[in-house]
Scaffold this active site. Sequence first.
Site, PDB file in Angstrom:
ATOM      1  CE  LYS A  52     -20.983  14.927 -11.043  1.00  0.00           C
ATOM      2  NZ  LYS A  52     -21.158  13.855 -10.041  1.00  0.00           N
ATOM      3  CD  GLN A  96     -20.566  13.671  -6.264  1.00  0.00           C
ATOM      4  OE1 GLN A  96     -21.222  14.117  -7.205  1.00  0.00           O
ATOM      5  NE2 GLN A  96     -19.472  12.965  -6.450  1.00  0.00           N
ATOM      6  CG  ASP A 119     -24.908   9.509 -10.997  1.00  0.00           C
ATOM      7  OD1 ASP A 119     -24.271  10.076 -11.915  1.00  0.00           O
ATOM      8  OD2 ASP A 119     -24.828   9.839  -9.799  1.00  0.00           O
TER       9      ASP A 119
END
Length: 293
Positions: A52, A96, A119
């Site tokens: 990412k 994460q 997200d």
Amino acid sequence: MILLDGKKTSEAIQQEIADEVAEIKANGGKVPHLAAILVGNDGGSVTYVTNKVLACERVGFGSSLIRYEDDVTEEELLAKIKELNESEVVDGFIVQLPLPKHINTQKVLEAVDPKKDVDGFHPANVGRMVAGLTSFLPATPYGILQLIERYGIETNGKHCVVIGRSNIVGSPMSILMAKAAYPGNATVTLCHRNTVDLAYHTRQADIIIAAVGIPGLITADMVKEGAVVIDVGTTRVPDATRKSGYRLRGDVDFDNVAPKCSYITPVPGGVGPLTIAMLLKNTLRAARKEVYA
Ligand code: NAD
């Protein structure tokens, strides 16, 4: 049969984002910035987050990686999230998952400012998505919509069977495919581990979206001739012939299912590559204040 090339589609989306960043820079605007919080040293998570961050560099974003050991306290994490929420530099950030067991994941996700929740996991964004308001869509379903759209696949009035009901893939996917929009306007069936006779449902599907994590679950006899098959599953299976010692397998028995399909995604190279592209897209949307105007 047409192969849905996620790698090519992801590259095209990332090029569009890079072009927009170049324009922002040329106009003296602020470069979008994504931050990622990573706890611990789990191999998969480290790889995902590293990819990412590298993708941010490729499109010209700023990025920061904030790492903690496994024993980080919930308070420390929440304090960092508060700092990122208030930061003038950071437009969007992710935590994460999975987090260590001593940390309350839901509490952490809910601490993220929905305006920076790229997200799309915060209940405010989930609620906005369900209500049909602008929201940050979770990256994997968002990527699948892009794949469908960019290949011009008809969804209007089609029967879409989604398999798997996770918060990050199956559930949002089922909601999005039923929306009065394109891609959408489908009649949706959501199957999961309690479904009786999965094959009964999949055999009626014009579009199958499998997000389970059981390699080869969807076999040729479960798929109607001409169906569109989108395979989200990515399970690592041992493979001694590979340097890594494993290979990725999807939920679909690709070799036998593909000849029956109008369109199908490969694994790897299907849905997977789009997830990063859509995270970048969400970060650009956050920087442009497109979601919460
Ligand atoms: P999850 O483990 O949270 O959920 C799996 C779902 O499958 C559950 O809702 C469960 O009810 C359902 N299920 C289990 N057994 C079943 C059965 N026999 N029949 C029907 N349904 C069954 O999974 P997830 O996080 O949504 O991920 C699913 C798969 O997609 C995994 O392989 C994961 O690695 C992969 N994934 C890939 C990407 C990507 O490519 N970018 C992103 C997210 C997830």
